[in-house]
Scaffold this active site. Structure first.
Site, short mmCIF file in Angstrom:
data_model
loop_
_atom_site.label_atom_id
_atom_site.label_comp_id
_atom_site.label_asym_id
_atom_site.label_seq_id
_atom_site.Cartn_x
_atom_site.Cartn_y
_atom_site.Cartn_z
N LYS A 13 0.84 -1.21 0.00
CA LYS A 13 0.00 0.00 0.00
C LYS A 13 0.87 1.26 0.00
CE LYS A 13 -1.93 -1.17 3.92
NZ LYS A 13 -1.21 -2.42 4.23
N ARG A 88 -9.92 0.57 8.58
CA ARG A 88 -9.53 -0.78 8.96
C ARG A 88 -10.63 -1.53 9.70
NH1 ARG A 88 -3.65 0.36 8.99
NH2 ARG A 88 -2.46 -1.47 9.55
N ARG A 127 11.72 -4.65 5.42
CA ARG A 127 11.33 -3.28 5.08
C ARG A 127 12.16 -2.25 5.83
NH1 ARG A 127 5.13 -1.59 5.41
NH2 ARG A 127 5.20 -2.43 7.52
N ARG A 161 10.87 -0.07 11.46
CA ARG A 161 9.79 0.07 12.45
C ARG A 161 9.91 -0.97 13.54
NH1 ARG A 161 4.53 0.35 8.74
NH2 ARG A 161 3.75 -0.78 10.56
N ARG A 172 -0.83 -8.59 13.40
CA ARG A 172 -1.38 -7.60 12.47
C ARG A 172 -2.18 -8.29 11.35
NH1 ARG A 172 4.14 -4.79 11.49
NH2 ARG A 172 3.13 -3.79 9.72
#
Ligand code: ADP
Ligand code: ADP
Ligand code: ZN
Length: 215
Positions: A13, A88, A127, A161, A172
């Site tokens: 996203k 969400r 990431r 993160r 998640r």
């Protein structure tokens, strides 16, 4: 034009939103980025959200919808919004309808990034982002062209993160399946959902999204 990018953590996203911003001058509205900024600034919202985010659970609907409303008010006239990571939950989807209606705006597309969950852990754990401009990278799939140097701004600081670890990612994903995927039928009933294969090359995913927006 206002659009939602929908998909589990690591679906792409943020990557695709950044590309739409570059190509069309749209504004990326990421509630995750807004919450991380609040945590960093130590605001009351940030203090409340930090432990929830570290656990991979969802922050309250009231908090995130308030953040989104404020950001929409800051858009330039006629500038389109890309909702990234919001809504969400069904309650957030209802809030977004109200927020857009109050502002005389509509939602044109919901683009669902269809991905294979097994690939997502690798995407998430590899990431990282530029600490200066926020451009996203990946250890294996998108390294800076010059080592340790951001392609976009030339910065040399990168960050990861705290919630991008395997244990949190599993929570998640479970949250996505339980609370976020069930909002798709709301938009399907309006005929505005397009499903895009999120497993291809980043460029192919971008082309598929552009095809939806151009149609
Ligand atoms: P999201 O915002 O949905 O959580 P990101 O856009 O941050 O996902 O992507 C997660 C990680 O996977 C990033 O490191 C990104 O560089 C990488 N990535 C994104 N899209 C692809 C893709 N199509 N193929 C391979 N890696 C990708
Ligand atoms: P990702 O892109 O990897 O799915 P985000 O940056 O969107 O992650 O979100 C990171 C965390 O911030 C989430 O795990 C959740 O705790 C919180 N968060 C972000 N957006 C929302 C939202 N719309 N509602 C509730 N919590 C949110
Ligand atoms: Zn940068």
């Amino acid at each position: 034009m206002n659009i939602i990018l929908l998909g589990p953590p690591g679906a792409g996203k943020g990557t695709q939103a950044q590309r739409l911003v570059e190509a069309h001058g749209m504004k990326q509205l990421s509630t995750g980025d807004m919450l991380r900024a609040a945590v960093k600034a130590g605001t009351p919202v940030g203090l409340q959200a930090k432990a929830v985010m570290d656990a991979g659970e969802l922050v309250s609907d009231e908090i995130v919808s308030a953040l989104i409303g404020d950001e929409l008010d800051a858009l330039a006239p006629g500038q389109g919004a890309i909702f990234d990571g919001y809504p969400r939950t069904a309650a957030q989807a209802a809030s977004l309808d109200a927020i857009l209606e109050e502002r005389g705006q509509t939602l044109e597309h919901v683009i669902e990034l269809d991905v294979d969950e097994d690939a997502l852990v690798e995407r998430i754990t590899g990431r990282f982002t530029c600490a200066t401009c926020g451009k996203g990278y990946h250890d294996k799939f998108e390294q800076p062209k010059v080592a340790q140097t951001c392609d976009k701004c030339g910065g040399h600081d990168f960050k990861r993160r705290p919630d991008d670890n395997e244990a949190t990612v599993r929570t998640r994903m479970a949250e996505y399946r339980a609370k976020t995927a069930p909002i798709l039928p709301i938009y399907e009933a309006r005929g505005i959902v397009s499903r895009v294969d999120g497993m291809g090359d980043m460029d192919d995913v971008t082309a598929a999204i552009e095809a939806v927006l151009g149609s």
